[in-house]
Design an enzyme around this catalytic site. Sequence first.
Site, PDB file in Angstrom:
ATOM      1  N   GLU A 180      -9.795 -27.564   5.818  1.00  0.00           N
ATOM      2  CA  GLU A 180     -10.073 -28.823   5.120  1.00  0.00           C
ATOM      3  C   GLU A 180     -10.422 -29.946   6.109  1.00  0.00           C
ATOM      4  O   GLU A 180      -9.587 -30.787   6.427  1.00  0.00           O
ATOM      5  CB  GLU A 180      -8.880 -29.258   4.255  1.00  0.00           C
ATOM      6  CG  GLU A 180      -9.184 -30.513   3.430  1.00  0.00           C
ATOM      7  CD  GLU A 180      -7.985 -31.044   2.663  1.00  0.00           C
ATOM      8  OE1 GLU A 180      -8.196 -31.893   1.784  1.00  0.00           O
ATOM      9  OE2 GLU A 180      -6.849 -30.628   2.939  1.00  0.00           O
ATOM     10  N   LYS A 217     -12.326 -26.472   2.032  1.00  0.00           N
ATOM     11  CA  LYS A 217     -12.014 -27.582   1.130  1.00  0.00           C
ATOM     12  C   LYS A 217     -12.669 -28.827   1.700  1.00  0.00           C
ATOM     13  O   LYS A 217     -12.283 -29.298   2.775  1.00  0.00           O
ATOM     14  CB  LYS A 217     -10.501 -27.769   0.976  1.00  0.00           C
ATOM     15  CG  LYS A 217     -10.137 -28.902   0.009  1.00  0.00           C
ATOM     16  CD  LYS A 217      -8.653 -28.914  -0.336  1.00  0.00           C
ATOM     17  CE  LYS A 217      -8.334 -30.080  -1.267  1.00  0.00           C
ATOM     18  NZ  LYS A 217      -6.928 -30.081  -1.715  1.00  0.00           N
TER      19      LYS A 217
END
Length: 298
Positions: A180, A217
């Site tokens: 992420e 992400k």
Amino acid sequence: MASDAFDAMKHQMTEGAGFIAALDQSGGSTPKALGQYGVTEDMYNGDAEMFGEIHAMRTRIITAPDFTKQKVLGAILFERTMRGDIDGKPVPTVLWEDRGIVPFLKIDKGLEDEANGVQMMKPIPGLEDTLKDAAGLGIFGTKERSVIHEANSDGIAAVVAQQFEVGRTVLSCGLVPILEPEVNIHSGTKAEAEAMLKDEIAKHLDTLDAGQEVMLKLSIPTEVGLYDTLAEHPRVIRVVALSGGYSTDEACERLSKQPTMIASFSRALAEGLSKQQSDEAFNAALGSNIDKIYQASI
């Protein structure tokens, strides 16, 4: 974890229709998350009571009627939640066996101060021991967050390199990492940063061996379809979107334009929920959020 359970979870994350719920607010963000839930800091004393309140909130979400695999594919947990239980049963077991939802674990320990336009992850002490515990508790994968504030090529290269370095440790322990590297939605160079980020991620994906698969992400990009080629990469199971501070409605509206991304929302999922609500009102509000996020994801 048994290989058949892992394979079933992987199939759900690869092929399923729905989104990932982010239930992973940690120490620094817990008071804010509780405040949005109507639990102010004068309503608990110390960390133990604070984490008790957040666990009660997460339990209420996880056991709500609409929180099932029909729309929620996975859920990201804070470590305390992973090690906790609901009615005497470990939370990851409740998620997978009772709700059909794939459990993930947040592993990062917060962010370093900004340098080169980015915030790297702080060191993660005891990571391999935590990953072994997670695997034993039935966790499928992990999530690790860093933040990009501006289109600085050196900073972005460093963030992505660190993400993949930690991701390889996760893979070595038999789990699937969600990488992420968030781009700040308020950045004045958001689109430029996202283009740099895409190129850096693509370079590192090409260094993974067969059988080493990750998830990504990412902030919802300014350019529609920017991350489609990443989603199609043979080493990528799924690309998911964070809400990044957008309201539920705006996040869903933006996500609905991205053909290969599904949601992994935290604050947007809990928007409008309150401890003071009756179960009927709470379940209705959560169900509405779940449906909006699901529709945007499919």
